[in-house]
Design a protein around this motif. Structure first.
Motif, PDB file in Angstrom:
ATOM      1  N   GLN A  79      -4.415   5.703   4.378  1.00  0.00           N
ATOM      2  CA  GLN A  79      -3.759   6.292   3.055  1.00  0.00           C
ATOM      3  C   GLN A  79      -2.412   6.695   3.221  1.00  0.00           C
ATOM      4  OE1 GLN A  79      -6.176   9.470   1.210  1.00  0.00           O
ATOM      5  NE2 GLN A  79      -4.966   9.263  -0.819  1.00  0.00           N
ATOM      6  N   LEU A  80      -2.270   7.318   4.517  1.00  0.00           N
ATOM      7  CA  LEU A  80      -0.854   8.043   4.772  1.00  0.00           C
ATOM      8  C   LEU A  80      -0.068   6.560   5.013  1.00  0.00           C
ATOM      9  CD1 LEU A  80       1.053   9.902   5.549  1.00  0.00           C
ATOM     10  CD2 LEU A  80      -0.061  10.075   7.772  1.00  0.00           C
ATOM     11  N   LEU A  81      -0.371   5.779   5.777  1.00  0.00           N
ATOM     12  CA  LEU A  81       0.450   4.693   6.012  1.00  0.00           C
ATOM     13  C   LEU A  81       0.820   3.840   4.906  1.00  0.00           C
ATOM     14  CD1 LEU A  81       1.538   2.945   8.070  1.00  0.00           C
ATOM     15  CD2 LEU A  81      -0.464   1.567   8.528  1.00  0.00           C
ATOM     16  N   VAL A  82      -0.189   3.554   3.937  1.00  0.00           N
ATOM     17  CA  VAL A  82       0.161   2.842   2.719  1.00  0.00           C
ATOM     18  C   VAL A  82       1.126   3.513   1.891  1.00  0.00           C
ATOM     19  CG1 VAL A  82      -0.862   1.932   0.634  1.00  0.00           C
ATOM     20  CG2 VAL A  82      -1.978   1.524   2.995  1.00  0.00           C
ATOM     21  N   GLU A  83       0.978   4.966   1.639  1.00  0.00           N
ATOM     22  CA  GLU A  83       1.760   5.608   0.722  1.00  0.00           C
ATOM     23  C   GLU A  83       3.198   5.916   1.422  1.00  0.00           C
ATOM     24  OE1 GLU A  83       1.338   6.927  -2.310  1.00  0.00           O
ATOM     25  OE2 GLU A  83      -0.397   5.744  -2.061  1.00  0.00           O
ATOM     26  N   LEU A  84       3.157   6.049   2.734  1.00  0.00           N
ATOM     27  CA  LEU A  84       4.476   5.910   3.718  1.00  0.00           C
ATOM     28  C   LEU A  84       5.306   4.641   3.499  1.00  0.00           C
ATOM     29  CD1 LEU A  84       6.306   7.620   5.522  1.00  0.00           C
ATOM     30  CD2 LEU A  84       4.791   6.734   7.513  1.00  0.00           C
ATOM     31  N   LEU A  85       4.686   3.693   3.652  1.00  0.00           N
ATOM     32  CA  LEU A  85       5.506   2.342   3.204  1.00  0.00           C
ATOM     33  C   LEU A  85       6.072   2.261   1.825  1.00  0.00           C
ATOM     34  CD1 LEU A  85       3.099   0.047   5.073  1.00  0.00           C
ATOM     35  CD2 LEU A  85       5.465   0.577   5.922  1.00  0.00           C
ATOM     36  N   LYS A  86       5.273   2.939   1.054  1.00  0.00           N
ATOM     37  CA  LYS A  86       5.827   2.927  -0.457  1.00  0.00           C
ATOM     38  C   LYS A  86       6.869   3.688  -0.801  1.00  0.00           C
ATOM     39  CE  LYS A  86       2.475   3.271  -3.425  1.00  0.00           C
ATOM     40  NZ  LYS A  86       1.448   3.610  -4.200  1.00  0.00           N
ATOM     41  N   SER A  87       6.857   4.742   0.254  1.00  0.00           N
ATOM     42  CA  SER A  87       7.904   5.936   0.033  1.00  0.00           C
ATOM     43  C   SER A  87       9.210   5.713   0.871  1.00  0.00           C
ATOM     44  CB  SER A  87       7.448   7.014   0.276  1.00  0.00           C
ATOM     45  OG  SER A  87       6.294   7.350  -0.495  1.00  0.00           O
ATOM     46  N   ILE A  88       9.162   4.439   1.423  1.00  0.00           N
ATOM     47  CA  ILE A  88      10.489   4.462   2.305  1.00  0.00           C
ATOM     48  C   ILE A  88      11.650   4.247   1.627  1.00  0.00           C
ATOM     49  CG2 ILE A  88      11.754   2.814   3.999  1.00  0.00           C
ATOM     50  CD1 ILE A  88       9.361   4.306   5.237  1.00  0.00           C
ATOM     51  N   PRO A  89      12.827   5.110   1.754  1.00  0.00           N
ATOM     52  CA  PRO A  89      13.962   5.343   0.921  1.00  0.00           C
ATOM     53  C   PRO A  89      14.945   3.884   1.133  1.00  0.00           C
ATOM     54  CG  PRO A  89      14.456   6.520   2.851  1.00  0.00           C
ATOM     55  CD  PRO A  89      12.820   5.706   3.093  1.00  0.00           C
ATOM     56  N   THR A  90      15.926   3.845   0.187  1.00  0.00           N
ATOM     57  CA  THR A  90      16.735   2.694   0.173  1.00  0.00           C
ATOM     58  C   THR A  90      17.531   2.841   1.491  1.00  0.00           C
ATOM     59  OG1 THR A  90      18.070   3.775  -1.282  1.00  0.00           O
ATOM     60  CG2 THR A  90      16.729   2.307  -2.266  1.00  0.00           C
ATOM     61  N   LYS A  91      18.400   1.677   1.696  1.00  0.00           N
ATOM     62  CA  LYS A  91      19.582   1.918   2.773  1.00  0.00           C
ATOM     63  C   LYS A  91      20.660   2.646   2.424  1.00  0.00           C
ATOM     64  CE  LYS A  91      18.176  -2.338   5.047  1.00  0.00           C
ATOM     65  NZ  LYS A  91      18.744  -3.515   5.770  1.00  0.00           N
ATOM     66  N   ALA A 130      10.712  13.885   8.608  1.00  0.00           N
ATOM     67  CA  ALA A 130      10.538  14.557   7.350  1.00  0.00           C
ATOM     68  C   ALA A 130       9.703  13.904   6.320  1.00  0.00           C
ATOM     69  CB  ALA A 130      11.875  14.990   6.888  1.00  0.00           C
ATOM     70  N   LEU A 131       9.859  12.785   6.119  1.00  0.00           N
ATOM     71  CA  LEU A 131       9.481  11.796   4.955  1.00  0.00           C
ATOM     72  C   LEU A 131       7.916  12.014   5.273  1.00  0.00           C
ATOM     73  CD1 LEU A 131       9.672  10.145   2.493  1.00  0.00           C
ATOM     74  CD2 LEU A 131       9.750   8.238   4.341  1.00  0.00           C
ATOM     75  N   VAL A 132       7.288  11.662   6.669  1.00  0.00           N
ATOM     76  CA  VAL A 132       5.906  11.668   6.748  1.00  0.00           C
ATOM     77  C   VAL A 132       5.345  13.010   6.188  1.00  0.00           C
ATOM     78  CG1 VAL A 132       4.166  11.266   8.637  1.00  0.00           C
ATOM     79  CG2 VAL A 132       6.089   9.940   8.399  1.00  0.00           C
TER      80      VAL A 132
END
Length: 486
Positions: free
Chosen positions: A474-486, A410-412
């Protein structure tokens, strides 16, 4: 060899250029592993370990302020498929890949490119080497031998990784997010052969099939491409009986997971049948080239005189081998009822060879469903039994069952839509991603697969769309930035 320095994103392409310069076919990843280890010694923020089967696990601490994010594992495989054109002089164990920029695409000179999965590997290493990409706790898993048996994925242990999310980088279509894949198993059909002396006054010939597109036995299996092994079996089975064609040798294909592009048979016929043989070859060639005109416009079938064979198969052995090959199913066995447009079960007759009086036919069965896979296994066992041969099965690996509630999927999808202002396609792939195997030691790890557009993997026509690599990055970089907290 094209310089990739002009391409963007530079960190990724610099790594891919290095990867292409170091031979790394399946079973021969050692030089690339040593290169990566040497690079890590220059990176004080990156640590590395190698597990008991040879996988590399690289780690990097979270960037400042992101220590509380969920841990991410970026995953790729170290090996590539070694396929080349017949007229290309290339040793995959010693020679670098010669890259060519062809308009919007990057390809190779007469060989596979290794974008599968070299682009994914390059992206993971580029992230590790960057100081300006925001990420939480990060691990990179580089597995060995994915293309020839998934040895690395099978050997991964439950204490190797600490991440919560795994991003597999082995998908091959930009704009598609993969959340499931087929499982598979190798099949080997063997048949002992008897031989006899060549009849006097025989002429010896070779029929060669070439020019087929080949391709990935999962991703391309639904495209209706020709299979060199099946074409040769058809040629032999339908040969007029009065030719008395006596088979000396047959070989085709080189990998069970690549659709065979080339193959040849060596045989003898009575000298008086030479004209009839030429007529049959012409008739057969016309029939199959018409059938495959759209799928295989470059198909070539050639007849030429051959060196004398010392012996040929007995009529009984030849009949049983040819019948076994001709009866063996190939291609799409069943489409999925649950997922529209997705292949459920398929079979690829990848390699045929005769060594020391024994014929071996290597196939790869893929399926989203274990029951369907087992059914194809039993079909092959029955065919081998009827021919007086044997069937054995090995290297079974599970599929990756889709999880519609996956948070990372869902995040991707959300991040992709924000960047590109369009919805990505959520897909299940008819190929063997390693995620299914990772689920055994890490059942609770949330997984997703993304990648750039790669066409014709596992064949010398393999190419990667340059712009799609930038979009994937671009997708990978933004995805890493958007990973939620534990």
């Amino acid at each position: 060899m094209a310089s990739l320095q002009q391409l963007s994103p530079q960190p990724l392409w610099q790594w891919f250029e290095q990867i292409c310069s170091i031979p790394h076919p399946s079973k021969h990843e050692a030089k690339l592993i040593e290169h990566i280890k040497a690079w890590v010694e220059t990176q004080p923020s990156v640590s590395i370990k190698q597990d008991h089967v040879g996988n590399l696990i690289l780690s990097k601490a979270a960037t400042a302020g992101m220590e509380n994010r969920k841990g991410v594992v970026l995953q790729a495989h170290l090996d590539m498929v070694p396929q080349k054109n017949n007229d290309k002089a290339h040793d995959f164990v010693t020679d670098p890949i010669e890259t060519i920029i062809d308009g919007e695409w990057l390809t190779a000179n007469g060989t596979t490119l290794g974008a599968d999965n070299g682009i994914g590997m390059a992206s993971a290493l580029a992230v590790l080497g960057s100081d300006d990409i925001a990420h939480g706790p990060l691990e990179v898993l580089l597995t060995i031998d994915e293309e020839a048996g998934m040895t690395g994925a099978f050997g991964l242990q439950s204490d190797s990784l600490t991440g919560d999310i795994l991003i597999n980088t082995d998908s091959e279509q930009e704009g598609e997010i993969y959340m499931g894949c087929a499982g598979g198993i190798d099949a080997s059909l063997t048949l002992d052969l008897d031989y006899q002396a060549v009849a006097s006054n025989s002429h010896h010939f070779t029929v060669n099939v070439s020019g087929l597109k080949g391709g990935h036995s999962g991703c391309d299996i639904h495209l209706g491409r020709g299979n060199a092994n099946k074409l040769l079996a058809r040629f032999l089975f339908n040969a007029p009986s009065d030719l008395n064609l006596a088979l000396a040798d047959i070989k085709g294909g080189s990998l069970r997971n690549a659709i065979p592009r080339e193959g040849e048979i060596v045989f003898s016929v009575d000298a008086v049948q030479s004209n009839a043989l030429q007529a049959y070859v012409a008739q057969f060639t016309q029939a199959v080239t018409q059938e495959l005109a759209l799928a295989e416009p470059n198909l070539s079938i050639t007849l030429k005189e051959s060196n004398s064979a010392s012996q040929v198969m007995t009529a009984d052995s030849q009949h049983r081998l040819v019948a076994m090959m001709h009866a063996c199913p190939n291609g799409v066995i069943r489409m999925s009822n649950a997922i529209e447009g997705v292949v459920e079960t398929s079979l690829n007759m990848g390699v045929v060879s005769v060594v020391d009086g024994k014929a071996t036919v290597l196939c790869l069965i893929r399926s989203l469903d274990d029951s369907s896979r087992n059914n194809v296994e039993s079909m092959l066992a029955a065919i081998a039994s009827l021919a007086g041969g044997n069937a054995s099965f090995s290297g079974a690996y599970p599929g990756w069952k889709p999880d519609n509630s996956s948070p990372v999927m869902a995040l991707v999808r959300e991040v992709y839509q924000q960047i590109f202002q369009r919805e990505p396609d959520i897909m299940v792939i008819h190929a063997g991603l390693e995620c299914g195997l990772f689920k055994k030691p890490y059942p609770d790890m949330d997984m997703v697969s993304i990648g750039p557009t790669i066409k014709f993997p596992h064949s010398p026509d393999e190419k990667v769309h340059i712009e799609s690599v930038a979009q994937y990055w671009q997708l990978l970089v933004e995805l890493l930035k958007s990973i939620p907290t534990k």
